[in-house]
Design an enzyme around this catalytic site. Structure first.
Site, PDB file in Angstrom:
ATOM      1  N   GLY A  16       0.775  -1.244   0.000  1.00 51.02           N
ATOM      2  CA  GLY A  16       0.000   0.000   0.000  1.00 51.02           C
ATOM      3  C   GLY A  16       0.802   1.287   0.000  1.00 51.02           C
ATOM      4  O   GLY A  16       0.315   2.323   0.452  1.00 51.02           O
ATOM      5  N   ASN A  18       1.478   3.034  -2.586  1.00 51.81           N
ATOM      6  CA  ASN A  18       0.762   3.948  -3.488  1.00 51.81           C
ATOM      7  C   ASN A  18      -0.489   4.511  -2.820  1.00 51.81           C
ATOM      8  O   ASN A  18      -0.829   5.678  -3.014  1.00 51.81           O
ATOM      9  CB  ASN A  18       0.419   3.260  -4.813  1.00 51.81           C
ATOM     10  CG  ASN A  18       1.614   3.250  -5.748  1.00 51.81           C
ATOM     11  OD1 ASN A  18       1.985   4.290  -6.290  1.00 51.81           O
ATOM     12  ND2 ASN A  18       2.234   2.097  -5.905  1.00 51.81           N
ATOM     13  N   ASN A 107      -5.473   2.795 -12.951  1.00 53.42           N
ATOM     14  CA  ASN A 107      -4.500   1.835 -12.415  1.00 53.42           C
ATOM     15  C   ASN A 107      -3.102   2.417 -12.556  1.00 53.42           C
ATOM     16  O   ASN A 107      -2.825   3.144 -13.507  1.00 53.42           O
ATOM     17  CB  ASN A 107      -4.581   0.534 -13.230  1.00 53.42           C
ATOM     18  CG  ASN A 107      -3.561  -0.501 -12.798  1.00 53.42           C
ATOM     19  OD1 ASN A 107      -3.423  -0.794 -11.601  1.00 53.42           O
ATOM     20  ND2 ASN A 107      -2.822  -1.058 -13.746  1.00 53.42           N
ATOM     21  N   HIS A 109       0.793   1.276 -13.109  1.00 58.42           N
ATOM     22  CA  HIS A 109       1.577   0.118 -13.548  1.00 58.42           C
ATOM     23  C   HIS A 109       3.053   0.509 -13.570  1.00 58.42           C
ATOM     24  O   HIS A 109       3.403   1.578 -14.082  1.00 58.42           O
ATOM     25  CB  HIS A 109       1.119  -0.333 -14.944  1.00 58.42           C
ATOM     26  CG  HIS A 109       1.865  -1.542 -15.411  1.00 58.42           C
ATOM     27  ND1 HIS A 109       1.590  -2.820 -14.940  1.00 58.42           N
ATOM     28  CD2 HIS A 109       2.917  -1.663 -16.254  1.00 58.42           C
ATOM     29  CE1 HIS A 109       2.440  -3.666 -15.493  1.00 58.42           C
ATOM     30  NE2 HIS A 109       3.254  -2.993 -16.293  1.00 58.42           N
ATOM     31  N   ASP A 150      -3.951  -3.761 -18.647  1.00 60.36           N
ATOM     32  CA  ASP A 150      -3.023  -2.637 -18.907  1.00 60.36           C
ATOM     33  C   ASP A 150      -3.249  -2.006 -20.284  1.00 60.36           C
ATOM     34  O   ASP A 150      -2.345  -1.369 -20.836  1.00 60.36           O
ATOM     35  CB  ASP A 150      -1.547  -3.070 -18.758  1.00 60.36           C
ATOM     36  CG  ASP A 150      -1.243  -3.581 -17.355  1.00 60.36           C
ATOM     37  OD1 ASP A 150      -1.791  -3.019 -16.394  1.00 60.36           O
ATOM     38  OD2 ASP A 150      -0.483  -4.551 -17.231  1.00 60.36           O
TER      39      ASP A 150
HETATM   40  C1  GAR Z   1       3.458  -1.092  -7.387  1.00 57.04           C
HETATM   41  O1  GAR Z   1       4.724  -1.047  -7.956  1.00 57.04           O
HETATM   42  C2  GAR Z   1       2.402  -1.108  -8.460  1.00 57.04           C
HETATM   43  O2  GAR Z   1       2.716  -0.296  -9.561  1.00 57.04           O
HETATM   44  C3  GAR Z   1       2.406  -2.548  -8.861  1.00 57.04           C
HETATM   45  O3  GAR Z   1       2.569  -3.258  -7.646  1.00 57.04           O
HETATM   46  C4  GAR Z   1       3.224  -2.426  -6.675  1.00 57.04           C
HETATM   47  C5  GAR Z   1       2.341  -2.302  -5.471  1.00 57.04           C
HETATM   48  O4  GAR Z   1       2.985  -1.620  -4.423  1.00 57.04           O
HETATM   49  N1  GAR Z   1       1.213  -2.901  -9.544  1.00 57.04           N
HETATM   50  C6  GAR Z   1       1.181  -3.772 -10.543  1.00 57.04           C
HETATM   51  O5  GAR Z   1       2.144  -4.397 -10.917  1.00 57.04           O
HETATM   52  C7  GAR Z   1      -0.180  -3.964 -11.182  1.00 57.04           C
HETATM   53  N2  GAR Z   1      -0.047  -4.528 -12.494  1.00 57.04           N
HETATM   54  P1  GAR Z   1       2.185  -0.938  -3.231  1.00 57.04           P
HETATM   55  O6  GAR Z   1       1.219  -1.977  -2.654  1.00 57.04           O
HETATM   56  O7  GAR Z   1       3.250  -0.573  -2.248  1.00 57.04           O
HETATM   57  O8  GAR Z   1       1.456   0.265  -3.764  1.00 57.04           O
END
Ligand code: GAR
Length: 200
Positions: A16, A18, A107, A109, A150
């Site tokens: 989490g 982000n 989203n 990515h 995506d």
């Molecule tokens: C982030 O790097 C996000 O961009 C990626 O997973 C991570 C989650 O981190 N998402 C994907 O790869 C989706 N296709 P977080 O839980 O610390 O935000």
């Protein structure tokens, strides 16, 4: 109902960071046209849930059962959600679901789409693939979500340099710090603003 600010649900599966960037941007005033009203996790152990609780945001855990998407829709409707943000949400949503919220799901990515994206490209795997291919630049993308993983319209991108000796973990951290945590809150504000203006 959309009032002056959009009601935002953030869908998460893991750490989490982000989500935290969005909550911090709300606090600092970068996000002012929307408000995080709900966090949904498919994983009851996600640290993102602790972050949401610490910020006083209501949380729901919805596990991947046969009624997964139906349960998510019910929850979103109960909370009158206008905008859905996928922030490290490791589930692919169906055509029915994405069509229902057309241009209202975004989203983040961790690559420059169309590189290293689609089915199988998530989390650290994306950075492993970028390093294996030997690209010198990677980055992050925020896009609308449609039925193609995506594949929806791109809202924002930011490039990040790959350095000698990078591991997937080091690169992931740099992409988060230099790209994701910046462009995701900016995109949340932009789309929230557009949604609120469209309703006035
Ligand atoms: C982030 O790097 C996000 O961009 C990626 O997973 C991570 C989650 O981190 N998402 C994907 O790869 C989706 N296709 P977080 O839980 O610390 O935000």
């Amino acid at each position: 109902m959309l009032d002056k600010t959009a009601r935002i649900a953030v869908l998460v599966s893991g750490g989490g960071t982000n989500l935290q960037a969005i909550l911090d941007a709300q606090q600092s005033g970068i996000i002012k046209s929307g408000r995080v009203s709900l966090v949904i996790s498919n994983n009851k152990d996600a640290y993102a849930l602790t972050r949401a609780k610490n910020a006083g945001v209501e949380c729901a855990v919805i596990e991947k059962t046969a009624d997964f998407e139906r349960n998510i829709v019910d929850c979103l409707e109960r909370h009158g959600i206008d905008l859905i943000v996928l922030a490290g949400f490791m589930c692919i949503l169906s055509k029915d679901f994405t069509a229902r919220y057309s241009e209202r799901i975004i989203n983040v990515h961790p690559s420059l789409i169309p590189a290293f994206c689609g089915r199988g490209f998530y989390g650290l795997h994306v950075h492993e693939a970028a390093l294996a291919r030997g690209v010198k630049l990677t980055g992050a993308t925020v896009h609308f979500v449609n039925e193609i993983p995506d594949g929806g319209r791109i809202i924002a991108q930011k490039a990040v340099e790959i350095k000698e000796g990078d591991t997937p973990e080091i690169l992931q951290k740099r992409v988060m710090e230099q790209a994701e945590w910046i462009i995701l809150p900016q995109a949340v504000e932009k789309v929230s603003k557009e949604l609120t203006e469209a309703k006035q």
